[in-house]
Design an enzyme around this catalytic site. Structure first.
Site, short mmCIF file in Angstrom:
data_model
loop_
_atom_site.label_atom_id
_atom_site.label_comp_id
_atom_site.label_asym_id
_atom_site.label_seq_id
_atom_site.Cartn_x
_atom_site.Cartn_y
_atom_site.Cartn_z
N ASN A 24 -1.03 3.20 11.62
CA ASN A 24 -1.06 4.63 11.27
C ASN A 24 -1.89 5.41 12.28
OD1 ASN A 24 0.37 5.07 8.60
ND2 ASN A 24 -0.90 3.31 8.12
N LYS A 31 0.85 -1.20 0.00
CA LYS A 31 0.00 0.00 0.00
C LYS A 31 0.88 1.25 0.00
CE LYS A 31 -3.79 -2.54 2.13
NZ LYS A 31 -4.55 -2.91 3.34
N LYS A 66 -6.24 5.07 1.86
CA LYS A 66 -6.88 4.95 3.19
C LYS A 66 -5.87 5.14 4.32
CE LYS A 66 -5.13 0.89 4.33
NZ LYS A 66 -4.42 0.49 5.53
N1 NAI Z 1 0.75 -5.09 8.66
C1 NAI Z 1 -0.50 -5.03 8.21
O1 NAI Z 1 -1.47 -5.21 8.97
C2 NAI Z 1 -0.73 -4.80 6.76
C3 NAI Z 1 0.23 -4.28 5.92
N2 NAI Z 1 -0.06 -4.06 4.59
C4 NAI Z 1 0.93 -3.49 3.68
O2 NAI Z 1 1.92 -4.47 3.39
C5 NAI Z 1 3.18 -3.84 3.15
C6 NAI Z 1 4.23 -4.50 4.01
O3 NAI Z 1 3.86 -4.33 5.36
P1 NAI Z 1 4.37 -5.31 6.54
O4 NAI Z 1 4.58 -6.70 6.04
O5 NAI Z 1 3.40 -5.12 7.66
O6 NAI Z 1 5.82 -4.71 6.88
P2 NAI Z 1 6.28 -4.10 8.29
O7 NAI Z 1 5.61 -2.81 8.50
O8 NAI Z 1 6.19 -5.13 9.34
O9 NAI Z 1 7.79 -3.71 7.97
C7 NAI Z 1 8.89 -4.42 8.41
C8 NAI Z 1 9.56 -5.13 7.26
O10 NAI Z 1 10.37 -4.21 6.52
C9 NAI Z 1 11.62 -4.82 6.30
N3 NAI Z 1 12.66 -3.85 6.02
C10 NAI Z 1 13.24 -2.97 6.89
N4 NAI Z 1 14.18 -2.26 6.24
C11 NAI Z 1 14.19 -2.71 4.95
C12 NAI Z 1 14.94 -2.37 3.79
N5 NAI Z 1 15.86 -1.40 3.82
N6 NAI Z 1 14.66 -3.02 2.63
C13 NAI Z 1 13.70 -3.95 2.59
N7 NAI Z 1 12.96 -4.33 3.65
C14 NAI Z 1 13.22 -3.72 4.81
C15 NAI Z 1 11.86 -5.58 7.58
O11 NAI Z 1 12.86 -6.53 7.39
C16 NAI Z 1 10.49 -6.21 7.78
O12 NAI Z 1 10.36 -7.37 7.00
C17 NAI Z 1 2.97 -2.34 3.44
O13 NAI Z 1 2.77 -1.65 2.23
C18 NAI Z 1 1.69 -2.31 4.26
O14 NAI Z 1 0.94 -1.12 4.08
C19 NAI Z 1 -1.27 -4.37 4.06
C20 NAI Z 1 -2.25 -4.92 4.84
C21 NAI Z 1 -2.07 -5.16 6.24
O1 13P Z 2 -3.45 -1.96 5.77
C1 13P Z 2 -3.74 -2.32 6.89
C2 13P Z 2 -4.99 -3.02 7.21
O2 13P Z 2 -5.67 -3.45 6.07
C3 13P Z 2 -2.82 -2.02 8.01
O3 13P Z 2 -2.87 -0.67 8.32
P1 13P Z 2 -1.72 -0.02 9.22
O4 13P Z 2 -0.48 0.01 8.37
O5 13P Z 2 -2.22 1.34 9.58
O6 13P Z 2 -1.56 -0.93 10.40
#
Ligand code: NAI
Ligand code: 13P
Length: 357
Positions: A271, A121, A206
């Site tokens: 967020n 996202k 969002k």
């Molecule tokens: N966590 C959630 O509930 C949700 C997240 N998303 C989206 O998914 C995507 C990934 O989010 P998350 O998996 O939650 O990640 P996260 O917010 O947990 O971020 C940490 C990750 O980033 C990595 N990282 C740190 N520095 C880095 C670098 N220089 N290069 C590459 N990776 C690096 C870390 O190793 C770790 O795997 C985002 O765009 C987020 O908006 C979408 C839906 C839900």
């Molecule tokens: O995208 C998300 C839920 O669908 C997670 O939102 P946050 O990154 O704000 O936790």
């Protein structure tokens, strides 16, 4: 694609690990997929041990999804090319600021027939003063088709197997079905739509509104105010998509990627949490991200800056007053308490604009 499709997950944060639990389970269960799922892990040391080694021995991402077991067929790999080179399906799930560098590292090393699914996202700033969708960055660099998955998907709740819905945006019905097969479980229900750009833009936008919802919570303004921010935010999301991604359907906003994701993030997301603390603590967003998220990354404030970069260049900041105000609060140009005054000035015009009057 070969008969048994290989899936690779690029990213292993909170959502990356949670989706790895689902994909690993489905790949082991379904004949059409190779049971070995490689997951690229951005390597780091935890208590003197490599995170990849911890994951491969304990089957738990102790930093980003503690307390949840990953299936044993999910293999953590520290080298992105090594993880991705044989894959038929590449699932991208890194925080959006890292995608250009990751894609650049993969150019020339992936199967030309591979297809991608982006769960990311955010946007990226583009040449000429505009912004690009993350799927466009992947497509442009790797020259493969990119579908997207966005929804009301707080990662920890999905790892807990609580009922949730999601939306896949995919232009090709056959690929859409394959992606649905690898993602859907009895507790995680997938709808596939072909309105790809709208699905992805909803997921990115969002996060800006969720920052506004966090400010409302920090200001202790109550549920009606938060509902107003969510409503105004939804109107700006619709207007943004209609303005910059013509052909989008209003119905897409009623899918999980639209109104449902907006609601869950404004109540339960990171967020919201950090933005609330921004108001109550007086600390910077960067400090709070480090303090409160243990390495997880905020997407909303950077997305607000990316969107503002384009709106400013197009002289359209006033057409999206909520997005603009939230950005200005994040960079300290306005105070959190200015949010409501700005909304009072703008609510009537906004409704008229969306109605097309
Ligand atoms: N966590 C959630 O509930 C949700 C997240 N998303 C989206 O998914 C995507 C990934 O989010 P998350 O998996 O939650 O990640 P996260 O917010 O947990 O971020 C940490 C990750 O980033 C990595 N990282 C740190 N520095 C880095 C670098 N220089 N290069 C590459 N990776 C690096 C870390 O190793 C770790 O795997 C985002 O765009 C987020 O908006 C979408 C839906 C839900
Ligand atoms: O995208 C998300 C839920 O669908 C997670 O939102 P946050 O990154 O704000 O936790």
């Amino acid at each position: 694609m070969s008969s048994k499709q290989k899936v690779c997950i690029l990213g292993s944060g909170n959502w990356g690990s949670s989706i790895a639990k689902i994909i690993g389970t489905n790949a082991a269960r379904l004949d059409s997929f190779d049971s070995c799922v490689k997951m690229w892990v951005y390597e780091e040391m935890i208590d003197g041990k490599k995170l990849t080694e911890i994951i491969n021995t304990t089957h738990e991402n102790v930093k980003y999804l503690p307390g949840k077991k990953l299936p044993e067929n999910v293999v953590a790999v520290p080298d992105a090319v090594e993880a991705a080179k044989d894959a038929d399906i590449l699932v991208f799930v890194v925080p959006h600021q890292f995608i250009p560098k990751l894609c650049a590292s993969l150019v020339g090393f992936i199967k030309p027939s591979a297809t991608a699914l982006s769960l990311i996202k955010g946007f990226d700033v583009a040449e000429g003063g505009g912004i690009a969708l993350i799927s466009q960055i992947i497509q442009k660099q790797l020259k493969i088709d990119v579908s997207v998955l966005m929804g009301a998907n707080l990662a920890n709740e999905i790892a807990d197997e609580k009922f949730s819905e999601t939306t896949i945006g995919c232009r090709d019905k056959k690929i859409g079905q394959i992606l649905k097969n690898v993602i859907q479980t009895d507790y995680f229900r997938v709808s596939v739509v072909d309105d790809v750009e709208a699905v992805e833009a909803c997921g990115a936008l969002k996060n800006i509104v969720a920052v506004g919802a966090g400010f409302v919570d920090g200001l202790k303004l109550g549920d009606n105010t938060k509902a107003a921010i969510i409503r105004i935010g939804l109107m700006e999301m619709i207007k943004f998509v209609e303005t910059f991604y013509s052909g989008a359907r209003l119905g897409t906003f009623l899918e999980s990627c639209g109104v449902a994701d907006l609601i869950t993030t404004c109540y339960g997301g990171r967020n919201r949490k950090v933005s609330e603390a921004y108001v109550t603590s007086g600390k910077s967003i960067e400090e709070l991200e480090k303090e409160l998220l243990n390495g997880q990354k905020l997407q909303g404030p950077i997305t607000a800056a990316e969107v503002n970069f384009m709106l400013k260049n197009k002289n359209m900041e006033n057409d999206f007053p909520l997005f603009t105000t939230i950005h200005k609060i994040c960079i300290g140009e306005l105070k959190p308490s200015d949010l409501i005054e700005q909304m009072k000035l703008n609510t009537n015009t906004k409704t008229e604009q969306v109605d097309g009057e």
